[in-house]
Design a protein around this motif. Structure first.
Motif, short mmCIF file in Angstrom:
data_model
loop_
_atom_site.label_atom_id
_atom_site.label_comp_id
_atom_site.label_asym_id
_atom_site.label_seq_id
_atom_site.Cartn_x
_atom_site.Cartn_y
_atom_site.Cartn_z
N VAL A 1 0.88 -1.10 0.12
CA VAL A 1 -0.14 0.05 -0.18
C VAL A 1 0.74 1.33 -0.09
CG1 VAL A 1 -1.68 1.26 1.09
CG2 VAL A 1 -1.63 -1.26 1.39
N PRO A 2 1.18 1.72 -0.99
CA PRO A 2 2.09 2.74 -1.14
C PRO A 2 1.24 4.31 -0.73
CG PRO A 2 2.25 1.67 -3.41
CD PRO A 2 1.14 1.16 -2.25
N GLU A 3 1.83 5.17 -0.44
CA GLU A 3 1.57 6.46 0.03
C GLU A 3 1.50 7.52 -0.90
OE1 GLU A 3 1.66 8.09 4.12
OE2 GLU A 3 2.66 6.24 4.82
N PRO A 4 0.29 7.62 -1.67
CA PRO A 4 0.51 8.63 -2.82
C PRO A 4 0.46 10.09 -2.06
CG PRO A 4 -1.66 7.85 -2.57
CD PRO A 4 -0.74 6.96 -1.66
N ASN A 5 0.92 10.94 -2.88
CA ASN A 5 1.25 12.27 -2.34
C ASN A 5 1.68 12.63 -0.93
OD1 ASN A 5 -0.45 13.03 -4.56
ND2 ASN A 5 -2.19 12.44 -3.62
N TRP A 6 2.77 11.79 -0.63
CA TRP A 6 3.51 11.96 0.54
C TRP A 6 4.90 11.80 0.20
CZ3 TRP A 6 7.20 8.52 3.00
CH2 TRP A 6 7.75 9.25 4.25
N GLU A 7 5.76 12.83 0.65
CA GLU A 7 7.25 12.93 0.23
C GLU A 7 7.93 13.18 1.83
OE1 GLU A 7 9.05 13.07 -2.56
OE2 GLU A 7 7.03 12.41 -3.57
N PRO A 8 8.97 12.16 1.91
CA PRO A 8 9.73 12.29 3.01
C PRO A 8 10.63 13.58 3.29
CG PRO A 8 10.71 10.83 1.65
CD PRO A 8 9.49 11.28 1.01
N ARG A 9 10.81 13.96 4.15
CA ARG A 9 11.69 15.27 4.65
C ARG A 9 13.00 14.59 4.23
NH1 ARG A 9 9.28 16.60 10.63
NH2 ARG A 9 8.87 14.49 10.15
N ASP A 10 14.06 15.73 3.96
CA ASP A 10 15.44 15.57 3.78
C ASP A 10 16.17 14.85 4.68
OD1 ASP A 10 17.72 15.89 1.91
OD2 ASP A 10 18.29 16.97 3.81
N LEU A 11 16.77 13.82 4.51
CA LEU A 11 17.77 12.82 5.42
C LEU A 11 18.65 13.76 6.38
CD1 LEU A 11 17.85 10.27 6.62
CD2 LEU A 11 19.62 9.69 5.17
N ALA A 12 19.31 14.75 5.53
CA ALA A 12 20.35 15.44 6.40
C ALA A 12 19.75 16.29 7.46
CB ALA A 12 21.14 16.20 5.53
N ASP A 13 18.31 16.97 7.31
CA ASP A 13 17.76 17.63 8.13
C ASP A 13 16.91 16.76 9.19
OD1 ASP A 13 18.02 19.96 6.40
OD2 ASP A 13 16.30 19.77 5.51
N ILE A 14 16.52 15.62 8.95
CA ILE A 14 16.15 14.82 9.90
C ILE A 14 17.06 14.27 10.94
CG2 ILE A 14 15.05 12.54 10.22
CD1 ILE A 14 13.72 12.66 7.30
N ARG A 15 18.38 14.04 10.37
CA ARG A 15 19.37 13.45 11.33
C ARG A 15 19.82 14.68 12.10
NH1 ARG A 15 23.00 9.69 7.24
NH2 ARG A 15 21.51 7.92 7.56
N GLN A 16 19.72 15.93 11.88
CA GLN A 16 20.04 17.18 12.64
C GLN A 16 18.88 17.17 14.05
OE1 GLN A 16 20.32 20.70 10.35
NE2 GLN A 16 22.54 20.26 9.90
N GLN A 17 17.81 16.94 13.51
CA GLN A 17 16.59 16.86 14.45
C GLN A 17 16.86 15.78 15.31
OE1 GLN A 17 14.47 19.23 15.19
NE2 GLN A 17 15.39 20.48 13.21
#
Length: 190
Positions: free
Chosen positions: A118-134
């Protein structure tokens, strides 16, 4: 690591007792956490887990494996340096970080398995570099709160299981919560 001396035997017995206590709390589900630092620590852990969907999505989108051993080692080493500077026992913090990373990977694998059917249409993950900082900032804040808690209550045995049990994140299982609370309850001062 557990060695073959009497202090290790005491540590192991204490670990087993805490494990049994946490299992009982998880099974009953009737206990609620007291207000204070355990809830704040659980909230920080919960926030960290919230990023795992984005991490999984970014890695899936970019054909990257869930497991990234060099990144994991870097996260653990940074956390150990922070913990040592705050007066925490490095080995106990390392076990906690390994538990967090293990749970994070399990969540990522579960998301990726879900998306196969079940893919999630219209969803984009945030950038990994930004996520890793958080995630890094949350890890630092968590370690700081743990150090504060242990320094403010050096003789008290705080049980984090009730507050960890309250985490209600998608793809977080009861066994994940048990692993987190057991590792968290083992953290101690130097």
């Amino acid at each position: 690591m557990i060695k073959g001396d009497s202090s290790s035997s005491h540590y192991f017995q204490h670990f087993i007792k805490r494990h049994i206590l946490c299992l009982a709390i998880f099974s009953l589900g009737a206990l609620t956490a007291q207000a204070g630092e355990p809830e704040e620590i659980a909230q920080l852990i919960d926030q960290r887990l919230d990023y795992m969907k984005d991490v999984a999505g970014y890695k899936a989108e970019n054909h990257l494996p869930v497991e990234d051993l060099p990144q994991e080692r870097m996260v653990i080493e940074k956390s150990l340096a922070e913990a040592e500077s705050l007066g925490l026992d490095g080995e106990s913090v390392e076990q906690f970080m390994v538990a967090q990373i293990s749970v994070a990977k399990a969540i990522q694998y579960r998301y990726r398995a879900d998306w196969l059917s079940v893919p999630e249409p219209n969803w984009e993950p945030r950038d990994l570099a930004d996520i890793r900082q958080q995630i890094s900032a949350l890890s630092e804040a968590t370690i700081q709160r743990i150090a504060d808690e242990l320094k403010n209550q050096p003789d008290a045995e705080v049980d984090h299981c009730p507050s960890i049990q309250e985490i209600q994140r998608h793809n977080v299982k009861t066994s994940d919560k048990e692993l987190l609370c057991l590792a968290l309850n083992q953290i101690k001062l130097k």
